[in-house]
Design an enzyme around this catalytic site. Structure first.
Site, mmCIF file in Angstrom:
data_model
loop_
_atom_site.group_PDB
_atom_site.id
_atom_site.type_symbol
_atom_site.label_atom_id
_atom_site.label_comp_id
_atom_site.label_asym_id
_atom_site.label_seq_id
_atom_site.Cartn_x
_atom_site.Cartn_y
_atom_site.Cartn_z
ATOM 1 N N ASP A 172 -0.342 -0.587 -4.737
ATOM 2 C CA ASP A 172 -1.598 -0.085 -4.211
ATOM 3 C C ASP A 172 -1.773 1.028 -4.663
ATOM 4 O O ASP A 172 -1.164 1.564 -3.143
ATOM 5 C CB ASP A 172 -2.272 -1.339 -3.669
ATOM 6 C CG ASP A 172 -3.444 -1.004 -3.779
ATOM 7 O OD1 ASP A 172 -4.367 0.089 -4.472
ATOM 8 O OD2 ASP A 172 -4.374 -0.982 -2.515
ATOM 9 N N LYS A 182 -14.502 -7.537 -7.895
ATOM 10 C CA LYS A 182 -14.324 -8.075 -6.435
ATOM 11 C C LYS A 182 -16.134 -8.154 -6.752
ATOM 12 O O LYS A 182 -16.615 -7.430 -7.161
ATOM 13 C CB LYS A 182 -13.957 -6.762 -5.705
ATOM 14 C CG LYS A 182 -12.703 -6.542 -5.401
ATOM 15 C CD LYS A 182 -11.998 -5.087 -4.481
ATOM 16 C CE LYS A 182 -10.586 -5.058 -4.087
ATOM 17 N NZ LYS A 182 -10.586 -3.567 -4.183
ATOM 18 N N LYS A 192 0.298 -1.204 -0.291
ATOM 19 C CA LYS A 192 0.444 -0.042 -0.054
ATOM 20 C C LYS A 192 0.844 0.963 -0.001
ATOM 21 O O LYS A 192 1.553 1.652 0.972
ATOM 22 C CB LYS A 192 -0.722 0.193 1.629
ATOM 23 C CG LYS A 192 -1.682 -1.007 1.430
ATOM 24 C CD LYS A 192 -3.257 -0.761 0.002
ATOM 25 C CE LYS A 192 -4.438 -2.258 0.474
ATOM 26 N NZ LYS A 192 -5.924 -1.294 -0.227
ATOM 27 N N ASP A 229 -9.300 -0.504 -10.195
ATOM 28 C CA ASP A 229 -9.786 -1.194 -8.839
ATOM 29 C C ASP A 229 -10.826 -0.653 -8.709
ATOM 30 O O ASP A 229 -12.215 -0.751 -9.335
ATOM 31 C CB ASP A 229 -9.237 -1.331 -7.788
ATOM 32 C CG ASP A 229 -9.606 -1.731 -7.207
ATOM 33 O OD1 ASP A 229 -10.991 -2.003 -7.068
ATOM 34 O OD2 ASP A 229 -9.382 -2.234 -5.629
ATOM 35 N N GLU A 274 -1.760 -0.325 -8.287
ATOM 36 C CA GLU A 274 -3.186 -0.752 -8.629
ATOM 37 C C GLU A 274 -3.836 1.058 -8.283
ATOM 38 O O GLU A 274 -3.248 1.339 -7.486
ATOM 39 C CB GLU A 274 -3.683 -1.625 -7.492
ATOM 40 C CG GLU A 274 -5.083 -1.967 -7.686
ATOM 41 C CD GLU A 274 -5.366 -2.489 -6.392
ATOM 42 O OE1 GLU A 274 -6.577 -2.500 -5.684
ATOM 43 O OE2 GLU A 274 -4.674 -3.424 -5.985
#
Length: 265
Positions: free
Chosen positions: A95, A172, A67, A148, A123
């Site tokens: 991400d 997702k 992250k 995403d 991401e």
């Protein structure tokens, strides 16, 4: 209310597969019986992130999702520190969680490339609504860009594919509203040769097991971010796929495979 819809959708698919006495992933395509997932490393000071990364590798994970997105070019030092610690044999995904502008993203990703950090993907580098910005990033860098938060519906996926705003799509079930809509995104991706990742929120083994079945079913899903159960202190569910650190192994149990929700104090 896509998460509520996903709960109903997953229950229906579970019952559907149980009616045939077969694991859901086999009915949906049966591409394979194992799924390799990454594990998330949260944003912290570099020494803590390095320690967390090394611990994950010791546990058997071969793919780390790091992250970033809060401190601009400082994120390059984060990734460089982790890469040096874990070596070249571990995959690193980044991400940004919508944390950069398009110009920042190009500058930061290019710096990572120049340092030879060998990033598998980045991401959602820019805000979800900024498809023009994401397209500019995708065009300017060599590292694959994964959409995403920009992808909830098949219509979103179609627009990203049409405009070439990203190289990859993150599916997702909590975003799509379940397996039915996720399958539509898979079909679109297959038609246009776009690879997908299957991801999760902070979810229990129940929901992540459904996502794992979809991942095992479809060849177009080439990456997985299904570490939700590993981040939970307690697992209240019996059955389902087997979670062995970085590998999720499907079983022959019918449906999604969850058999019991034990009561615990």
């Amino acid at each position: 209310n896509t998460s509520a819809k996903a709960a109903v959708d997953m229950a229906v698919y579970d019952l559907y597969a149980q009616c045939f006495g077969a694991p859901l992933y086999q009915l949906l395509g049966g591409a394979g019986d194992t799924v390799e997932t990454d594990i998330t490393i949260s944003v912290n000071p570099v020494p803590q992130m390095v320690a967390d990364s090394l611990e994950a590798v010791q546990q058997g994970y071969k793919i780390l999702k790091i992250k970033v997105g809060k401190e601009g070019l400082a994120d390059v030092a984060r990734i460089a520190g982790i890469r040096k610690a874990v070596g070249s044999g571990i995959q690193i995904r980044v991400d940004a969680n919508q944390g950069w502008t398009a110009k920042e993203a190009i500058r930061i990703i290019t710096a990572m490339e120049d340092k030879g950090l060998n990033i598998d993907l980045v991401e959602q580098p820019v805000p979800a609504h900024d498809l023009d910005g994401m397209r500019a990033v995708t065009k300017a860098v060599y590292t694959p860009i994964l959409a995403d938060e920009s992808v909830f519906s098949p219509e979103d996926a179609a627009e990203i594919i049409r405009t070439r705003a990203a190289d990859l799509l993150n599916i997702k079930l909590m975003k799509t509203g379940g397996i039915w809509q996720a399958l539509k995104i898979c079909s679109l991706a297959e038609m246009y040769g776009v690879e997908c990742m299957i991801g999760c929120m902070l979810e229990s083994k129940l929901a992540v097991s459904a996502a794992a079945h979809l991942a095992a079913a479809k060849r177009v899903i080439t990456r997985a971010d299904l570490d939700g159960p590993s981040l939970c202190k307690a697992d209240p569910f019996t059955g389902g796929p087997l979670y062995e650190n970085g590998v999720i192994r499907m079983t022959d149990a019918p449906g999604i495979g969850i058999t019991r929700v034990p009561a615990f104090v």
